[in-house]
Design an enzyme around this catalytic site. Structure first.
Site, PDB file in Angstrom:
ATOM      1  N   MET A 188      30.670  42.662  45.312  1.00 40.63           N
ATOM      2  CA  MET A 188      31.359  43.935  45.588  1.00 40.63           C
ATOM      3  C   MET A 188      30.436  45.091  45.210  1.00 40.63           C
ATOM      4  O   MET A 188      30.885  46.221  44.999  1.00 40.63           O
ATOM      5  CB  MET A 188      32.682  44.002  44.828  1.00 40.63           C
ATOM      6  CG  MET A 188      33.638  42.882  45.249  1.00 40.63           C
ATOM      7  SD  MET A 188      35.376  43.293  45.066  1.00 40.63           S
ATOM      8  CE  MET A 188      35.477  43.536  43.315  1.00 40.63           C
ATOM      9  N   LEU A 207      25.518  46.341  41.499  1.00 40.06           N
ATOM     10  CA  LEU A 207      24.812  45.122  41.107  1.00 40.06           C
ATOM     11  C   LEU A 207      24.176  45.237  39.718  1.00 40.06           C
ATOM     12  O   LEU A 207      23.772  46.317  39.288  1.00 40.06           O
ATOM     13  CB  LEU A 207      23.722  44.792  42.135  1.00 40.06           C
ATOM     14  CG  LEU A 207      24.214  44.601  43.571  1.00 40.06           C
ATOM     15  CD1 LEU A 207      23.052  44.196  44.477  1.00 40.06           C
ATOM     16  CD2 LEU A 207      25.336  43.576  43.661  1.00 40.06           C
ATOM     17  N   HIS A 224      24.348  39.490  39.135  1.00 38.77           N
ATOM     18  CA  HIS A 224      24.248  39.298  40.599  1.00 38.77           C
ATOM     19  C   HIS A 224      22.824  38.891  40.974  1.00 38.77           C
ATOM     20  O   HIS A 224      22.616  38.023  41.824  1.00 38.77           O
ATOM     21  CB  HIS A 224      24.555  40.603  41.339  1.00 38.77           C
ATOM     22  CG  HIS A 224      25.936  41.130  41.140  1.00 38.77           C
ATOM     23  ND1 HIS A 224      26.202  42.285  40.449  1.00 38.77           N
ATOM     24  CD2 HIS A 224      27.136  40.655  41.571  1.00 38.77           C
ATOM     25  CE1 HIS A 224      27.507  42.513  40.453  1.00 38.77           C
ATOM     26  NE2 HIS A 224      28.097  41.539  41.113  1.00 38.77           N
ATOM     27  N   GLY A 267      29.156  33.292  40.416  1.00 39.34           N
ATOM     28  CA  GLY A 267      28.881  33.293  38.977  1.00 39.34           C
ATOM     29  C   GLY A 267      29.982  32.585  38.201  1.00 39.34           C
ATOM     30  O   GLY A 267      31.165  32.676  38.530  1.00 39.34           O
ATOM     31  N   LYS A 285      31.003  33.356  35.321  1.00 38.03           N
ATOM     32  CA  LYS A 285      31.872  34.278  34.566  1.00 38.03           C
ATOM     33  C   LYS A 285      33.272  34.285  35.182  1.00 38.03           C
ATOM     34  O   LYS A 285      34.261  34.310  34.482  1.00 38.03           O
ATOM     35  CB  LYS A 285      31.308  35.693  34.561  1.00 38.03           C
ATOM     36  CG  LYS A 285      32.209  36.652  33.790  1.00 38.03           C
ATOM     37  CD  LYS A 285      31.631  38.027  33.690  1.00 38.03           C
ATOM     38  CE  LYS A 285      31.831  38.817  34.956  1.00 38.03           C
ATOM     39  NZ  LYS A 285      33.242  39.205  35.193  1.00 38.03           N
ATOM     40  N   GLN A 288      37.853  31.909  39.767  1.00 38.03           N
ATOM     41  CA  GLN A 288      37.474  32.259  41.149  1.00 38.03           C
ATOM     42  C   GLN A 288      36.600  31.155  41.755  1.00 38.03           C
ATOM     43  O   GLN A 288      36.776  30.768  42.913  1.00 38.03           O
ATOM     44  CB  GLN A 288      36.723  33.590  41.176  1.00 38.03           C
ATOM     45  CG  GLN A 288      36.058  33.893  42.504  1.00 38.03           C
ATOM     46  CD  GLN A 288      35.481  35.287  42.584  1.00 38.03           C
ATOM     47  OE1 GLN A 288      36.220  36.243  42.792  1.00 38.03           O
ATOM     48  NE2 GLN A 288      34.176  35.425  42.423  1.00 38.03           N
ATOM     49  N   SER A 333      28.927  42.587  33.838  1.00 39.03           N
ATOM     50  CA  SER A 333      30.018  42.824  34.782  1.00 39.03           C
ATOM     51  C   SER A 333      29.898  44.251  35.294  1.00 39.03           C
ATOM     52  O   SER A 333      29.526  45.154  34.526  1.00 39.03           O
ATOM     53  CB  SER A 333      31.361  42.658  34.052  1.00 39.03           C
ATOM     54  OG  SER A 333      32.400  43.241  34.805  1.00 39.03           O
ATOM     55  N   SER A 334      30.241  44.457  36.553  1.00 39.19           N
ATOM     56  CA  SER A 334      30.216  45.824  37.096  1.00 39.19           C
ATOM     57  C   SER A 334      31.200  46.696  36.327  1.00 39.19           C
ATOM     58  O   SER A 334      31.020  47.909  36.213  1.00 39.19           O
ATOM     59  CB  SER A 334      30.588  45.812  38.580  1.00 39.19           C
ATOM     60  OG  SER A 334      29.737  44.924  39.270  1.00 39.19           O
ATOM     61  N   ARG A 335      32.256  46.084  35.790  1.00 36.43           N
ATOM     62  CA  ARG A 335      33.292  46.857  35.077  1.00 36.43           C
ATOM     63  C   ARG A 335      32.831  47.307  33.695  1.00 36.43           C
ATOM     64  O   ARG A 335      33.486  48.142  33.082  1.00 36.43           O
ATOM     65  CB  ARG A 335      34.573  46.041  34.984  1.00 36.43           C
ATOM     66  CG  ARG A 335      35.251  45.881  36.339  1.00 36.43           C
ATOM     67  CD  ARG A 335      36.625  45.266  36.248  1.00 36.43           C
ATOM     68  NE  ARG A 335      37.349  45.409  37.490  1.00 36.43           N
ATOM     69  CZ  ARG A 335      37.467  44.462  38.425  1.00 36.43           C
ATOM     70  NH1 ARG A 335      36.896  43.295  38.259  1.00 36.43           N
ATOM     71  NH2 ARG A 335      38.152  44.689  39.523  1.00 36.43           N
TER      72      ARG A 335
END
Ligand code: PAF
Length: 287
Positions: free
Chosen positions: A37, A40, A44, A154, A156, A160, A192-194
């Site tokens: 998403m 990166l 990623h 991934g 993590k 998923q 994480s992107s978050r």
């Protein structure tokens, strides 16, 4: 299709990306696919590296999938950094970026969704109803748009990866799913992107998620097998660090989402907690 650097191209339509991937395969090359998403980070990029090592060409998709976000989640503020992402991918030797619009993936008359099963029910599935329906749907669509030989995910996002693997098996998809290790910051925080939502203080606090997983590991190493007791100790550690919004601490048998009360074999400790504006997940395998 536009050429970003001498090596990296960017496709925005299904026709372009499919034609380009098929042409490479027709020339005898294998194609690896990393769905993302965007926003990166090294996590990623480690998937890109794995794809580069195992395949002749690597395609990365960048698409903030609307159908996997709940109504009160962070879809609108999810970081979008396409230009920077493309620079990072070009540096890493990536061949093709697929960056479709929302309308390309979900035209107004789109109405078909994947019905996910048991592996999508607990943990993230319980806290984020509809999340895995959206993930499975977009991943299936992306696999049709980008007909790659292997796809990289991934670890993590443990649950998923199970949901995607199950879908690939159940739908007989002609693609190999490869799950790669979690990449961590030097203090253990899973990339994480978050993490971008964290203030400097929260960023320090967030490292305690990993510390709590390490505590689970050391309690196991010193003979504790009762997951309720391990979980209580983890909660104490997190509370001392000021993390009190814990969505779950779960113990499941490796490769499944089946709960474990007493550890006898490889067991995944999965955690989800809120730190400031960020909802973070992580996991570690013990046993
Ligand atoms: O893991 C992610 O970034 C997303 O869930 C994925 C697999 C790209 C689907 O939107």
């Amino acid at each position: 299709m536009s050429q970003i650097t001498s090596k990296l191209q960017i496709a925005t339509t299904t026709d372009e990306v499919r034609r380009t991937v098929r042409a490479a395969q027709a020339a005898g090359e294998t194609v690896g696919f990393v769905p993302t998403m965007g926003a990166l980070h090294e996590g990623h990029l480690s998937l890109v590296d794995a794809s580069e090592a195992q395949c002749d060409r690597t395609v990365v998709s960048i698409f903030v999938n609307p159908t996997q976000f709940g109504p009160n989640e962070d879809r609108d503020r999810y970081p979008r950094t396409l230009e920077k992402d493309c620079e990072m991918l070009a540096d890493r030797g990536c061949w093709l970026v697929f960056a479709p619009t929302d309308a390309e993936v979900y035209p107004p008359d789109h109405e078909t969704f994947v019905e996910v099963g048991k592996s999508a029910e607990p943990l993230e599935g319980q806290i984020r109803p509809g999340h895995f329906r959206g993930v499975a749907t977009v991943v299936l669509k992306l696999f049709q748009m980008v007909p790659a030989d292997r796809a990289f995910f991934g670890r993590k996002d443990y649950q998923q990866s199970l949901v995607v693997q199950k879908m690939a098996t159940d739908f007989n998809l002609p693609i190999e799913i490869v799950v790669c290790p979690t990449i961590r910051e030097s203090d253990g925080l899973a990339m994480s992107s978050r993490n971008a939502y964290l203030t400097p203080t929260e960023r320090q606090q967030a490292a305690n998620l990993w510390k709590s997983l390490m505590l689970a590991e050391s309690l196991y190493q010193s003979g504790e097998r009762n997951t309720e007791i391990i979980s209580e100790h983890m909660r104490e550690l997190l509370a001392q660090a000021g993390i009190d919004q814990i969505d779950y601490i779960a113990f499941v048998a490796e490769g499944t989402v089946d709960p474990v009360d007493h550890i006898t074999g490889r067991t995944v400790v999965a955690i989800a907690a809120r730190v400031g504006q960020a909802r973070l997940i992580d996991n570690h395998t013990i046993g």
